[in-house]
Design an enzyme around this catalytic site. Structure first.
Site, PDB file in Angstrom:
ATOM      1  N   SER A  95     -13.585  -2.235   0.298  1.00  0.00           N
ATOM      2  CA  SER A  95     -13.151  -0.754   0.928  1.00  0.00           C
ATOM      3  C   SER A  95     -14.437  -0.867   1.572  1.00  0.00           C
ATOM      4  CB  SER A  95     -12.385   0.483   0.713  1.00  0.00           C
ATOM      5  OG  SER A  95     -10.973  -0.215   0.110  1.00  0.00           O
TER       6      SER A  95
HETATM    7  N1  SAH Z   1      -9.669  -2.137  -4.393  1.00  0.00           N
HETATM    8  C1  SAH Z   1      -9.805  -3.087  -2.964  1.00  0.00           C
HETATM    9  C2  SAH Z   1      -9.792  -3.459  -1.934  1.00  0.00           C
HETATM   10  C3  SAH Z   1      -9.717  -4.233  -0.956  1.00  0.00           C
HETATM   11  S1  SAH Z   1      -8.578  -4.478   0.346  1.00  0.00           S
HETATM   12  C4  SAH Z   1     -11.903  -2.822  -3.551  1.00  0.00           C
HETATM   13  O1  SAH Z   1     -12.344  -2.502  -4.664  1.00  0.00           O
HETATM   14  O2  SAH Z   1     -12.356  -4.408  -3.073  1.00  0.00           O
HETATM   15  C5  SAH Z   1      -7.018  -3.976  -0.140  1.00  0.00           C
HETATM   16  C6  SAH Z   1      -6.929  -5.695  -0.913  1.00  0.00           C
HETATM   17  O3  SAH Z   1      -5.012  -5.646  -1.525  1.00  0.00           O
HETATM   18  C7  SAH Z   1      -6.691  -7.079  -0.569  1.00  0.00           C
HETATM   19  O4  SAH Z   1      -7.770  -7.765  -1.566  1.00  0.00           O
HETATM   20  C8  SAH Z   1      -4.868  -7.670  -0.205  1.00  0.00           C
HETATM   21  O5  SAH Z   1      -5.598  -9.074  -0.288  1.00  0.00           O
HETATM   22  C9  SAH Z   1      -4.419  -6.595  -1.313  1.00  0.00           C
HETATM   23  N2  SAH Z   1      -2.985  -7.216  -1.491  1.00  0.00           N
HETATM   24  C10 SAH Z   1      -2.551  -6.287  -0.013  1.00  0.00           C
HETATM   25  N3  SAH Z   1      -1.114  -7.009  -0.582  1.00  0.00           N
HETATM   26  C11 SAH Z   1      -0.309  -6.713  -1.078  1.00  0.00           C
HETATM   27  C12 SAH Z   1       0.071  -6.750  -2.046  1.00  0.00           C
HETATM   28  N4  SAH Z   1       1.751  -6.353  -1.730  1.00  0.00           N
HETATM   29  N5  SAH Z   1      -0.035  -6.859  -3.533  1.00  0.00           N
HETATM   30  C13 SAH Z   1      -1.429  -7.138  -4.115  1.00  0.00           C
HETATM   31  N6  SAH Z   1      -2.010  -6.850  -3.844  1.00  0.00           N
HETATM   32  C14 SAH Z   1      -1.779  -6.242  -2.234  1.00  0.00           C
END
Ligand code: SAH
Length: 244
Positions: A95
């Site tokens: 993000s």
């Molecule tokens: N917090 C992260 C942001 C990643 S973007 C960072 O600091 O880099 C959102 C993430 O949520 C992605 O990696 C995606 O694979 C994950 N995601 C989406 N749906 C999900 C679910 N049902 N359970 C766990 N993770 C999920």
């Protein structure tokens, strides 16, 4: 109590072998072990976020202590301190720093809180939470991202509890949580996560369809009652069911 949490989650900056405040400018010795990081750019990023309206000093201090470049591929290291999202593989993104800071601020963390993050991704947000002195649990649905995030976080001296699983299920065995942070966008507030929030606890999530979501704070007022407030529009990757 606090020192125990610090051990669970992160080591103080001064104890972290791989993270140094400064790097010798014309070092003749090539780095053969883990790279060292110069945190000047992270400090500058924190100042930029303050100028953009982030008020919580603890959040800004955490951002100033974390080498964001460690959470993206080498080819993106140059861009790691720009205030923008970056690709991390599997079609997912780390993000934008402003968004990380804003979501963390909205959680209103108290030292020692038990915090569940959904969407570990690169692990950067989990590192921010660790720096804030809370106990971090984080779930990622892609095994590959879960593995990479774990290696990165541990190498930097952060030890949140990481899980490969479907965030829609939460972690019933570890509930209730004081705070829940969702970093992918569901179309409705996941019911099982609502149940796993402590009475008096807060959940921060981007809520809405694919095109845009509203940053939403859900407070559990009592066993059966929840209140919500909204905090501006954002665009996140969708929260998907199941694991890969
Ligand atoms: N917090 C992260 C942001 C990643 S973007 C960072 O600091 O880099 C959102 C993430 O949520 C992605 O990696 C995606 O694979 C994950 N995601 C989406 N749906 C999900 C679910 N049902 N359970 C766990 N993770 C999920």
């Amino acid at each position: 109590m606090l020192w125990m949490l610090a051990l669970i989650c992160s080591l103080p900056v001064t104890n972290r072998a791989q993270v140094e405040k400064t790097e010798p400018e014309n070092s003749k010795f090539p780095m053969t072990q883990s790279p060292t990081y110069n945190l000047e750019k992270a400090e500058k990023l924190a100042r930029k976020l303050r100028d953009k309206g982030i008020r919580d000093k603890a959040v800004l201090a955490a951002i100033a202590r974390i080498p964001r470049e460690a959470f993206v591929g080498e080819e993106l290291a140059e861009m790691a301190y720009l205030d923008r999202p970056l690709p991390i593989g599997e079609g997912q993104t780390i993000s934008q720093p402003y968004t990380v800071a804003r979501q963390t601020e909205l959680l209103e963390l108290e030292p020692g809180d038990r915090v569940l993050e959904i969407g570990t991704g690169s692990g950067y947000q989990a590192a921010v939470l660790c720096e804030m002195g809370v106990e971090v649990y984080s779930i990622e649905r892609y095994e590959e991202l879960y593995q990479t995030a774990k290696e990165t976080l541990n190498r930097l001296g952060y030890f949140p509890k990481l899980y490969h699983g479907d965030g829609y299920e939460g972690l019933p065995g570890e509930a209730p949580f004081d705070k829940i942070l969702i970093t992918a966008a569901p179309e409705v507030i996941p019911p099982k996560l609502k149940e796993q929030l402590r009475v008096g606890g807060r959940m921060v999530l981007p809520l809405g369809g694919r095109d845009r979501q509203q940053m939403t704070v859900v407070k559990r007022v009592s066993e059966t009652r929840y209140s919500t407030s909204t905090h501006g529009d954002y665009i996140f990757v969708p929260m998907k069911k199941g694991t890969e």
